[in-house]
Enzyme design. Structure first.
Site, short mmCIF file in Angstrom:
data_model
loop_
_atom_site.label_atom_id
_atom_site.label_comp_id
_atom_site.label_asym_id
_atom_site.label_seq_id
_atom_site.Cartn_x
_atom_site.Cartn_y
_atom_site.Cartn_z
N GLY A 127 0.82 -1.21 0.00
CA GLY A 127 0.00 0.00 0.00
C GLY A 127 0.86 1.26 0.00
O GLY A 127 0.90 1.99 0.99
N TYR A 128 1.55 1.46 -1.11
CA TYR A 128 2.40 2.65 -1.25
C TYR A 128 1.71 3.72 -2.11
O TYR A 128 1.32 4.77 -1.62
CB TYR A 128 3.74 2.26 -1.91
CG TYR A 128 4.86 1.90 -0.93
CD1 TYR A 128 4.58 1.27 0.27
CD2 TYR A 128 6.18 2.19 -1.23
CE1 TYR A 128 5.61 0.93 1.15
CE2 TYR A 128 7.21 1.87 -0.36
CZ TYR A 128 6.93 1.25 0.84
OH TYR A 128 7.94 0.93 1.69
N SER A 129 1.58 3.44 -3.41
CA SER A 129 1.08 4.46 -4.35
C SER A 129 -0.35 4.89 -4.02
O SER A 129 -1.15 4.10 -3.52
CB SER A 129 1.08 3.91 -5.78
OG SER A 129 2.38 3.68 -6.21
N GLU A 244 13.22 -3.75 -2.96
CA GLU A 244 12.35 -3.91 -4.14
C GLU A 244 13.23 -3.95 -5.38
O GLU A 244 12.90 -4.61 -6.36
CB GLU A 244 11.35 -2.75 -4.23
CG GLU A 244 10.34 -2.92 -5.37
CD GLU A 244 9.39 -1.74 -5.54
OE1 GLU A 244 9.58 -0.73 -4.83
OE2 GLU A 244 8.48 -1.84 -6.36
N SER A 383 9.75 5.37 -11.75
CA SER A 383 9.76 5.41 -13.21
C SER A 383 11.19 5.61 -13.73
O SER A 383 12.06 6.08 -12.99
CB SER A 383 8.87 6.54 -13.72
OG SER A 383 9.50 7.78 -13.47
#
Lengths: 398, 376
Positions: A127-129, A244, A383
């Protein structure tokens, strides 16, 4: 300079190969190799097989039930499992939350959650973005307000991969609006079965529902589910992101994708001869292979440095960019290779045991889907634009 | 030198843009692919009423257009809207072949096509990839008529067609240009089976199996064994159409992406303020202008001699394929996650634009063909 593996490392590779030969079910490797849909049960089955051997906690130290492998062993394991078309290890509990709990979690949290990650009792999601916090992750708006022994959580998370299968979610939440945005963030563990948690699927352009929105409305979370200290969550979040980025280059995935492309290019005919003999196509295939050969060595250089104890730095950004660009190019060539059969979208044919026949060769739809789906590679996990920014600051000092 | 549209074409463009802008919605497109027809019957009858199908045919064939620039105007607007009506299959290909090669009786069908009747073009076969002369389906004499046997693949709008223009071999070998004939076959003919399915990027197609379909002598379109030049010319016109459609798709995608760059805020400002992204969007704009010029080149050379025309076909299709990939990939990247979703408008447009490279020959196919034609 020595580009060969040591005898111990070669023996380790043989051990991994023997294990995969014996234990990886053909049913699972066939599904992965042919681009069929994997179910929750498929992932759980593979996790359990690895766990029985003590090989599920690939990045974990032995004291927590992990393998204790060094970076080179982890790399060999990754190469062999992708080559054998094993399902990927679902990373959220193992590669993301696990390391955070080991470093910052309480003894109680470690004792409770880490074994449950290994034995499959908990499926975690991330639950990051949020809709307003993508590349700019510190802009999270989901709030957690302390009321007695609980936090009351309100907000919305998005791009939650495989959240539809999850029992638990680790969340970045805002516990303070004072100071810089990074200073008011906390790291909270939330049971997905708590009232007020709602998961809604997001269908992506490949037609699959791999990601989700997670809505949180007045969700009561016990204070013992806070990891570390209140308002220090940004530190833990950044630590998680370095994990990650483990295996961020995706060399193993690139190798199997290239092998698949070669197979397809041998089967497809263009002007009466195999596509792989068409000089225009062959040139592009060779070009991407040459890039991959060099990138694999860049990856090994980083691994060797890590094995020698150097902390990973901005080179993971380099690997992320180069790795994703190469994989996306292979995906584009594979889509091109299937020719007019990129058009039919017979999605039912991807389910195991489906009696719906694909239109054209069975590799065509997975090729198109992989092209569309892997546009995400250059978007997620920071990104490629954000990675370039990191390189220009951290390496070039611009 | 004049790059302005004629007054008639300007009016067609304006009214079509207005009509499609008012009519086409994302829901309409999603429902169209799911529907039995595989396209929007509302939209299709609207286009027929407006005379849009007629714009694909010359006056002598009962239309009021038919030139390359008529195709370019119509299909740019179709692309802009993301629509997938059977204009190419029925109007440009099947209808166009009937108009060019048909007997007087067969030409009567053109009027029905202009009114909205749907014909399919059953030509591509498994193993043909993009080669137009690869025909294995056979037509053999059967009493006074013909007997057709073979398999046609990814026949667009097959499920909605009343009849098909079917290519079949009456002589020569699989990859010979000589010996290909065309036949008009009703969709409900005995021993003709259709497996219908949805397509990536919208619309439907079908696998058409002809298992000894018998048709009468007058089903033959044009001269026996001599259909290839007409097929090649029809494919040239279809390529012009799909390249113009691609251009319209690019324009819509560009609009969405520029809007998003202005609206989306990260790190306290609109992301369009970041120079790295500005430069990439500037490159996208430059390439879309290249695409527009390439479409003009092809539209302006559709009525010239064969080699010149086909060089432009391959040049334009190659360039469109390259620009399409750039536009799709940059638009998704600049949008981030939202650009990956089926629900947001970009998803459909990006998929449809990607699939342009899988119709009528891809970038490599046309690069190789351009080199070959240039050496001739």
């Amino acid at each position: 300079m020595d580009l060969t593996y040591t005898d111990e490392q070669k023996a380790f590779r043989e051990e991994v190969r023997a294990f995969l030969n014996e234990k990886l079910p053909a049913r699972l490797s066939d599904k992965v190799a042919t681009g069929k849909r994997l179910t929750k049960a498929d992932y759980e089955e593979w996790h359990a097989i690895l766990n029985a051997r003590g090989w599920l906690g690939v990045t974990w130290p032995k004291e927590f039930g992990g393998t204790g492998w060094d970076a080179v062993q982890r790399h060999i394991f990754e190469e062999e499992t992708t080559r054998a078309h094993a399902p990927r290890i679902v990373p959220f509990g193992l590669n993301m939350l696990g390391p955070v709990l080991m470093k910052y979690g309480s003894k109680e949290q470690q004792d409770h959650y880490l074994p449950r990650i290994l034995n499959g009792e908990d499926w975690w999601c991330q639950g990051y973005s949020e809709p307003g916090a993508g590349s700019d992750l510190a802009a999270v708006k989901t709030t957690a307000v302390r009321e007695g022994d609980h936090y009351i959580v309100n907000g919305q998370k998005t791009w939650t991969t495989l959240g539809q299968h999850a029992d638990m979610i680790f969340c970045l939440v805002r516990t303070s609006k004072e100071g810089k945005p990074q200073e008011g963030i906390s790291f909270l563990l939330i049971d997905m079965n708590t009232p007020g948690v709602e998961v809604r699927p997001i269908v992506l352009i490949d037609g699959e529902a791999e990601v989700n929105e997670v809505w949180l409305q007045d969700v009561k979370v016990p204070v013992e589910n806070l990891v570390g200290e209140e308002n220090k969550g940004w530190t833990y979040a950044k630590y998680l992101l370095t994990h990650e980025r483990t295996n961020i280059a995706g060399v193993g995935f690139a190798n199997t994708a290239l092998e698949n492309l070669r197979r397809i290019a041998r089967l497809e005919k263009s002007g009466g001869r195999p596509l792989i003999e068409n000089p225009f196509f062959a040139a592009k295939l060779a070009q991407v292979e040459i890039d991959l050969m060099a990138m694999a060595t860049t990856n090994l250089r980083t691994i060797a440095a890590a094995a020698a104890g150097q902390a990973p730095g901005a080179e993971s950004s380099m690997l992320k960019i180069k790795g994703t660009v190469i994989r996306q190019e292979i995906n584009a060539l594979t889509r091109q290779a299937v020719g007019p059969y990129a058009l039919p979208f017979v999605s039912e044919a991807l389910d195991e045991g489906s009696n719906v026949e694909p239109v054209g060769p069975d590799y065509a739809l997975p090729a198109t889907q992989a092209y569309f789906n892997n546009r995400k590679l250059s978007i997620y996990g920071g990104s490629n634009e954000v990675q370039r920014q990191i390189i220009s600051k951290a390496i070039l000092e611009l | 030198m004049n790059f302005e549209l004629t007054e008639e074409r300007q009016m067609l463009q304006d009214s079509l843009r207005r009509y499609l802008g008012d009519t086409v919605t994302p829901e309409m497109l999603a429902n169209a692919t799911e529907s039995e027809a595989g396209h929007s019957e509302t939209l299709w009858s609207g286009l027929a009423e407006m005379g849009v199908i007629g714009a694909l045919f010359s006056e002598e064939d009962g239309g009021f257009g038919g030139a390359g620039f008529d195709l370019a105007v119509v299909f740019e607007e179709i692309g802009r809207a993301g629509a997938f009506e059977p204009l190419i299959a029925s109007g440009v290909l099947a209808g166009g072949l009937l108009a060019a090669e048909g007997s007087e009786a067969q030409k009567a069908r053109v009027e029905e096509v202009i009114g909205g009747a749907i014909l399919g073009f059953a030509h591509s076969e498994p193993g043909a990839r993009y080669d137009l002369d690869h025909v294995e389906t056979t037509a053999t004499r059967d009493g006074d008529g013909w007997r057709l046997t073979g398999r046609k693949t990814v026949v667009e709008h097959a499920g909605a067609a009343d009849a098909f223009v079917v290519s079949a071999r009456t002589g020569g070998d699989t990859a010979d240009a000589e010996g290909i004939s065309l036949f008009l076959v009703p969709a409900d003919a005995e021993s003709l089976a259709i497996r219908d399915y949805p397509l990536n990027g919208g619309g439907r197609a079908g696998e058409v199996t002809l298992d000894g379909v018998t048709v009468s002598q007058d089903a033959l379109i044009g001269a026996e064994g001599a259909a290839f030049p007409a097929i090649e010319e029809a494919a040239a016109r279809a390529t012009c159409a799909i390249c113009a459609e691609a251009l319209g798709l690019m324009e819509s995608i560009r609009g969405l992406t520029v809007d998003y760059l202005k609206q989306r805020k990260q790190f306290g400002q609109p992301i369009g303020k970041f120079q790295a992204l500005q430069h990439r969007m500037a490159d996208v704009l430059i390439e879309i202008e290249q695409a527009r010029s390439a479409v003009i080149n092809l539209a302006g050379h559709l009525e010239t001699d064969r080699v010149k025309r086909e060089r432009h076909v391959s040049a334009t299709k190659n360039l469109i394929g390259r620009v399409a990939r750039l536009v799709v990939e940059e638009a998704i990247q600049l949008h981030g996650g939202i650009g990956m979703t089926e629900e947001y408008a970009l998803g459909h447009l990006a998929k449809r634009l990607t699939m342009v490279d899988h119709r009528f020959g891809d970038t490599d196919y046309h690069l190789e063909r351009f080199i070959r034609l240039s050496a001739a």
